[in-house]
Design a protein around this motif. Structure first.
Motif, PDB file in Angstrom:
ATOM      1  N   PHE A   1       2.523  29.489   0.129  1.00 45.12           N
ATOM      2  CA  PHE A   1       1.638  28.851   1.106  1.00 45.12           C
ATOM      3  C   PHE A   1       1.856  27.343   1.086  1.00 45.12           C
ATOM      4  O   PHE A   1       2.030  26.743   0.041  1.00 45.12           O
TER       5      PHE A   1
ATOM      6  N   TYR B   1      -3.670  24.795   6.005  1.00 45.39           N
ATOM      7  CA  TYR B   1      -2.347  25.379   5.710  1.00 45.39           C
ATOM      8  C   TYR B   1      -1.489  25.464   6.954  1.00 45.39           C
ATOM      9  O   TYR B   1      -1.977  25.622   8.063  1.00 45.39           O
TER      10      TYR B   1
ATOM     11  N   TYR C   1       1.291  27.499   9.245  1.00 42.11           N
ATOM     12  CA  TYR C   1       1.536  28.890   9.619  1.00 42.11           C
ATOM     13  C   TYR C   1       3.003  29.209   9.341  1.00 42.11           C
ATOM     14  O   TYR C   1       3.834  29.248  10.233  1.00 42.11           O
TER      15      TYR C   1
ATOM     16  N   THR D   1       5.064  33.140   4.869  1.00 42.40           N
ATOM     17  CA  THR D   1       4.131  33.733   3.894  1.00 42.40           C
ATOM     18  C   THR D   1       2.745  33.885   4.516  1.00 42.40           C
ATOM     19  O   THR D   1       2.074  34.902   4.357  1.00 42.40           O
ATOM     20  N   MET D   2       2.322  32.857   5.257  1.00 40.54           N
ATOM     21  CA  MET D   2       1.006  32.888   5.880  1.00 40.54           C
ATOM     22  C   MET D   2       0.956  33.939   6.985  1.00 40.54           C
ATOM     23  O   MET D   2      -0.046  34.619   7.167  1.00 40.54           O
ATOM     24  N   LYS D   3       2.061  34.069   7.695  1.00 40.04           N
ATOM     25  CA  LYS D   3       2.131  35.053   8.763  1.00 40.04           C
ATOM     26  C   LYS D   3       1.924  36.457   8.186  1.00 40.04           C
ATOM     27  O   LYS D   3       1.182  37.273   8.720  1.00 40.04           O
TER      28      LYS D   3
ATOM     29  N   ILE E   1      -5.778  27.610   8.954  1.00 40.38           N
ATOM     30  CA  ILE E   1      -4.351  27.571   9.258  1.00 40.38           C
ATOM     31  C   ILE E   1      -4.102  26.862  10.585  1.00 40.38           C
ATOM     32  O   ILE E   1      -4.811  27.092  11.560  1.00 40.38           O
TER      33      ILE E   1
END
Lengths: 218, 442
Positions: free
Chosen positions: A36, A76, A78, A81-83, A216
């Motif tokens: 992240f 954070y 996008y 990993t965030m997706k 995000i």
């Protein structure tokens, strides 16, 4: 326990702080955690990197939605990993993943003077997803919040930005008493239209200062 | 209705995600041809994967029911199961007409394979479980062809379950060629939808969660492989997917002691199909290799081994114990040769990179245990870094060693275990390999 994201076994980390201060337990291993990316500085409303207000936010300021948001930030980026996280949390409906950002949100909202207002879901969508992903993020962080808005059944997905900017009456005031200062919280900030429309309703009902916080920035 | 029957016979499917129009499914339920079961059973157990640990069956306040529901995290990637979701299955006796099958194979079996093949066939007729205990490269798949054909001809539904998608993708084209008239379905995560009623299903063990009382013959390939041996849920999935009286054929190069004890009918093949002995691993010390990588240096002995392989143009596989160590090491190896690559279980281009190694477009690959089995690369040279680490148990080490010398043109190949102190599992692996070469254990 096992990491919520990659399911690998995590060594139990016991520190004096964890024993005496009842800290929240980490639910994600350090490798997943490092995927992240935090945002810092940037636009004073949405944290987009660069000097001063970003292009998107300037456009909003010059339209009918100017001045409804006083300040804000996103936490954070996008990234892939965030997706993947959002896919598992919202699409696969893995409700426990709300705990992943509990520590960060608790820290961020610890000494908040404004009343925290989550962006609501409409009833139909809520029944489909079975939980409100925005409320759950705050619940997991043990952050108190108040709902001031309701949402009509119009999805933003698939609409262009100009269509989104033209939407009216997506949110309505639910009748709860209006505080002076509000912090609007949402999981994902994409074009800013959700935050702008919600903030406009609140300002029209008498809120003096509105900050926005997004987990995000897409 | 025929399509619904073909699809749902022996299947357990999420009602909301069925490939049929809602009205058709509702109709089939109301006339009794399809039954509905709740997603979470009494005792808080997932009806699909049978998971019941409190770590995986999670309570939450469900906005659809306005009450506490439970959901299963274990099989969530296949679509979430919760207390208020419903699973559907075909309820009536099958009216699907028997298919005709043909067998097109012009290979031949070695005498050892031939004997094992007949023994499997005999066990299946008597509905007994059977273990095929055969070394890497013995030709296990081929010896299963005749018993599978026999079962298909008798109108039985056969499943081959393998632990990983890679293995399913490797087996599927071979079986489709050998049984050209048979409807074969290959099932793995995100596999394309296939139509008709499959008499032969090749599936990852995970996909078995979606079957119930479906198969007359269950073949469990690589029966010891991670995650099967570590995951009791997958063992339960095998039992659930087959019919109660259906026999299981376990196939493994490294069966656990429990499996050997549990299954009384066993065929052993301790010789490779080409007749050459298995390469025996060599132990080499590599003290404090972790510190060395952390300081940004490849330990000299390891560097020398890799340099040797690059110089001779021999493809190599270097197994490392953790993804973290691979992340550290790959940059150092790429300074040596820019096209050395790394793979791990989350790597979407894994297949592509293995293919590049096979075609000699890259000199070598750094890998986790993910490539320990199922792959064949002519003349591949193999080394393990940190062979003393717990992730490399004897079975994993034997499988890794089994990558070398598989092709008849290059029956030899390096197998080097670099270690920070010899451990029991390394000794066990080496002793077993030596004993296989000497005719085997009993």
């Amino acid at each position: 326990m096992n990491c919520y994201l990659c399911d690998r076994d995590m060594p139990l980390q016991v520190s004096w702080r964890s024993i005496f201060f009842n800290e929240l337990e980490e639910v994600v291993c350090s490798r997943c955690q490092s995927g992240f990316e935090r945002m810092a500085g940037g636009c004073p409303i949405c944290s987009t990197p660069g000097e001063g207000k970003c292009h998107d936010c300037c456009n909003w300021e010059n339209a009918a939605y100017g001045g409804v948001i006083d300040s804000g930030k996103s936490l954070y980026r996008y990234n892939p990993t965030m997706k993947e996280f959002l896919h598992q949390y919202k699409f696969l409906k893995d409700a426990v993943l709300s705990e992943v950002f509990a520590t960060v949100l608790k820290e961020e909202l610890r000494s908040q003077k404004s009343v925290i207002v989550p962006i609501p879901m409409n009833e139909k969508k809520l029944k489909e997803r079975t939980f409100s992903q925005v409320d759950r993020l705050l619940d997991s962080a043990s952050v108190p919040y108040t709902h001031l808005l309701g949402k009509n059944e119009v999805g933003l997905g698939g609409k262009s930005k100009s269509e989104r900017m033209a939407l009216q009456d997506v949110f309505w005031w639910n009748g709860n008493p209006m505080p002076e200062k509000v912090l609007l919280f949402d999981d994902l900030y994409t074009t800013g239209s959700t935050m702008r429309m919600a903030a406009k309703v609140l300002k029209e009902k008498g809120v003096k200062e509105i900050k926005v916080l997004a987990l995000i920035r897409a | 209705m025929k399509r619904i029957e073909e699809f749902l016979t022996g299947r357990l499917w999420l009602r909301n995600f069925s490939p049929f129009p809602k009205e058709q499914v509702d109709q089939a339920i109301s006339d009794g041809s399809v039954t509905v079961t709740p997603g979470i059973l009494d005792g808080r157990q997932c009806a699909r994967c049978l998971e019941k640990s409190v770590k995986k069956i999670i309570p939450f306040f469900c906005a659809a029911c306005n009450t506490i529901c439970y959901y299963c995290r274990h099989c969530i990637k296949m679509g979430r199961i919760s207390s208020c979701t419903e699973l559907i299955t075909w309820a009536l006796p099958s009216t699907i007409p028997p298919q005709s099958h043909s067998f097109r194979w012009n290979g031949s079996l070695t005498p050892l394979q031939e004997r094992a093949s007949q023994e499997v066939q005999k066990s299946l007729l008597q509905k007994n479980d059977h273990l095929v205990y055969a070394v890497c490269g013995a030709g296990k798949t081929e010896l299963l062809f005749p018993p599978i054909y026999d079962a298909l001809k008798n109108g039985l539904r056969v499943c081959i379950a393998a632990p990983r998608t890679d293995v399913v993708l490797e087996l599927s084209p071979r079986l489709r060629t050998v049984f050209p008239n048979t409807i074969v379905h290959s099932l793995y995560g995100n596999s394309p939808e296939e139509s008709g009623f499959a008499s032969l299903v090749i599936a990852t063990t995970h996909q078995l969660y979606r079957f119930k009382d479906a198969f007359d013959v269950m073949i469990v390939d690589e029966a010891d492989a991670f995650p099967y041996s570590y995951d009791p849920a997958l063992k339960r999935a095998v039992m659930k997917a087959k019919k109660k009286e259906a026999p299981i054929v376990y196939v493994s190069a490294t069966p656990s002691d429990d499996l050997v004890k549990q299954v009384s009918n066993t065929s052993k093949i301790f010789q490779r199909f080409h007749g050459h002995p298995l390469p025996v691993p060599e132990f080499r010390s590599l003290w404090s290799y972790e510190k060395s990588f952390a300081k940004g240096k490849i330990p000299p002995k390891l560097a020398a081994w890799v340099d040797g392989k690059i110089a001779k143009g021999e493809p190599f596989l270097l197994f490392l114990p953790t993804i973290e160590l691979i992340d550290q090491a790959i940059v150092l190896f790429q300074q040596k040769h820019p096209s050395i690559e790394a793979v791990h279980s989350k790597d979407e281009d894994r297949k592509g990179k293995v293919m590049k190694l096979r075609k000699k477009q890259i000199p070598g690959l750094l890998t986790t245990t993910i490539l320990e089995r199922g792959i064949t690369i002519p003349n591949v040279q193999v080394a393990v870094v940190g062979a003393d680490q717990p992730i490399f148990d004897a079975a994993a080490l034997i499988q890794i060693a089994g990558r070398a010398g598989r092709s008849i043109d290059y029956p030899n190949g390096d197998v080097v275990f670099f270690h920070n102190g010899i451990v029991l599992q390394m000794d066990k692996a080496k002793k077993l390999i030596v004993s296989y070469n000497g005719g085997g254990v009993n």
